[in-house]
Scaffold this motif. Structure first.
Motif, PDB file in Angstrom:
ATOM      1  N   GLN A  32      22.676  28.821  -7.736  1.00  0.00           N
ATOM      2  CA  GLN A  32      21.669  28.365  -8.696  1.00  0.00           C
ATOM      3  C   GLN A  32      20.561  29.398  -8.866  1.00  0.00           C
ATOM      4  N   VAL A  33      20.135  30.024  -7.784  1.00  0.00           N
ATOM      5  CA  VAL A  33      19.081  31.032  -7.855  1.00  0.00           C
ATOM      6  C   VAL A  33      19.545  32.227  -8.691  1.00  0.00           C
ATOM      7  N   LYS A  34      20.814  32.594  -8.581  1.00  0.00           N
ATOM      8  CA  LYS A  34      21.352  33.701  -9.387  1.00  0.00           C
ATOM      9  C   LYS A  34      21.315  33.375 -10.879  1.00  0.00           C
ATOM     10  N   GLN A  35      21.406  32.108 -11.225  1.00  0.00           N
ATOM     11  CA  GLN A  35      21.460  31.715 -12.637  1.00  0.00           C
ATOM     12  C   GLN A  35      20.081  31.595 -13.284  1.00  0.00           C
ATOM     13  N   ILE A  36      19.027  31.443 -12.492  1.00  0.00           N
ATOM     14  CA  ILE A  36      17.688  31.174 -13.047  1.00  0.00           C
ATOM     15  C   ILE A  36      17.208  32.264 -14.014  1.00  0.00           C
ATOM     16  N   PRO A  37      17.321  33.568 -13.677  1.00  0.00           N
ATOM     17  CA  PRO A  37      16.859  34.573 -14.656  1.00  0.00           C
ATOM     18  C   PRO A  37      17.593  34.482 -15.999  1.00  0.00           C
ATOM     19  N   ASN A  38      18.910  34.251 -15.938  1.00  0.00           N
ATOM     20  CA  ASN A  38      19.673  34.104 -17.184  1.00  0.00           C
ATOM     21  C   ASN A  38      19.224  32.872 -17.965  1.00  0.00           C
ATOM     22  N   LEU A  39      18.974  31.782 -17.261  1.00  0.00           N
ATOM     23  CA  LEU A  39      18.547  30.553 -17.945  1.00  0.00           C
ATOM     24  C   LEU A  39      17.184  30.743 -18.612  1.00  0.00           C
ATOM     25  N   ARG A  40      16.275  31.411 -17.905  1.00  0.00           N
ATOM     26  CA  ARG A  40      14.955  31.674 -18.504  1.00  0.00           C
ATOM     27  C   ARG A  40      15.069  32.549 -19.749  1.00  0.00           C
ATOM     28  N   ARG A  41      15.868  33.595 -19.649  1.00  0.00           N
ATOM     29  CA  ARG A  41      16.039  34.495 -20.791  1.00  0.00           C
ATOM     30  C   ARG A  41      16.686  33.751 -21.961  1.00  0.00           C
ATOM     31  N   ARG A  42      17.704  32.947 -21.664  1.00  0.00           N
ATOM     32  CA  ARG A  42      18.377  32.194 -22.724  1.00  0.00           C
ATOM     33  C   ARG A  42      17.433  31.213 -23.403  1.00  0.00           C
ATOM     34  N   LEU A  43      16.584  30.539 -22.603  1.00  0.00           N
ATOM     35  CA  LEU A  43      15.599  29.628 -23.201  1.00  0.00           C
ATOM     36  C   LEU A  43      14.683  30.367 -24.162  1.00  0.00           C
ATOM     37  N   SER A  44      14.216  31.521 -23.735  1.00  0.00           N
ATOM     38  CA  SER A  44      13.328  32.319 -24.577  1.00  0.00           C
ATOM     39  C   SER A  44      14.037  32.764 -25.862  1.00  0.00           C
ATOM     40  N   LEU A  45      15.277  33.193 -25.727  1.00  0.00           N
ATOM     41  CA  LEU A  45      16.031  33.641 -26.901  1.00  0.00           C
ATOM     42  C   LEU A  45      16.297  32.485 -27.866  1.00  0.00           C
ATOM     43  N   ILE A  46      16.646  31.326 -27.331  1.00  0.00           N
ATOM     44  CA  ILE A  46      16.899  30.177 -28.201  1.00  0.00           C
ATOM     45  C   ILE A  46      15.630  29.787 -28.947  1.00  0.00           C
ATOM     46  N   LYS A  47      14.498  29.834 -28.254  1.00  0.00           N
ATOM     47  CA  LYS A  47      13.220  29.530 -28.916  1.00  0.00           C
ATOM     48  C   LYS A  47      12.960  30.521 -30.052  1.00  0.00           C
ATOM     49  N   THR A  48      13.214  31.801 -29.794  1.00  0.00           N
ATOM     50  CA  THR A  48      12.985  32.822 -30.815  1.00  0.00           C
ATOM     51  C   THR A  48      13.941  32.667 -31.989  1.00  0.00           C
ATOM     52  N   MET A  49      15.216  32.405 -31.707  1.00  0.00           N
ATOM     53  CA  MET A  49      16.168  32.269 -32.816  1.00  0.00           C
ATOM     54  C   MET A  49      15.888  31.017 -33.638  1.00  0.00           C
TER      55      MET A  49
END
Length: 128
Positions: A45-62
């Motif tokens: 789960q800890v390995k996935q957190i940076p990807n999840l944060r980045r994806r959230l930011s990208l989805i917000k931007t798109m």
């Protein structure tokens, strides 16, 4: 250019926004599931957190770019209706470029999403 030209983008933008919203809901569910399942595989789960944060930011931007494209498309139609076709065409082109930016960010988000799936698959391979 007539009123029908920017109107063509309306259905495309609406479908894209629906797809973006679905991606957001799936990601939000995944984050909530990780939060509720803290004790099971915390290293994964800890390995996935940076990807999840980045994806959230990208989805917000798109999503934001998609909404801006929708607004610009509407403004373009309004300008054409008010006999300002030249300005309306320029605003329409801006809407198209904004939509393209949204789609490029969407592609970036998909690439990150597949990296996250690779982490899960690699972990599963290491178990077996």
């Amino acid at each position: 250019m007539n009123l029908g030209t920017p109107a063509i983008l309306f259905s495309a933008i609406a479908l894209i926004m629906l797809a973006y919203t679905n991606r957001f809901f799936v990601l939000a569910k995944l984050i909530r599931d990780i939060h509720s399942d803290r004790g099971n595989r915390p290293d994964l789960q800890v390995k996935q957190i940076p990807n999840l944060r980045r994806r959230l930011s990208l989805i917000k931007t798109m999503q934001a770019l998609g909404v801006i494209a929708f607004i610009l498309c509407t403004l373009s139609m309004q300008l054409i209706y008010m006999d300002h076709a030249d300005v309306g065409a320029q605003v329409f082109m801006l809407a198209v470029f904004t939509l393209m930016g949204s789609l490029v960010i969407s592609l970036w988000e998909v690439m990150i999403s597949t990296k996250a799936l690779d982490i899960v698959l690699a972990d599963r391979e290491n178990e077996g």
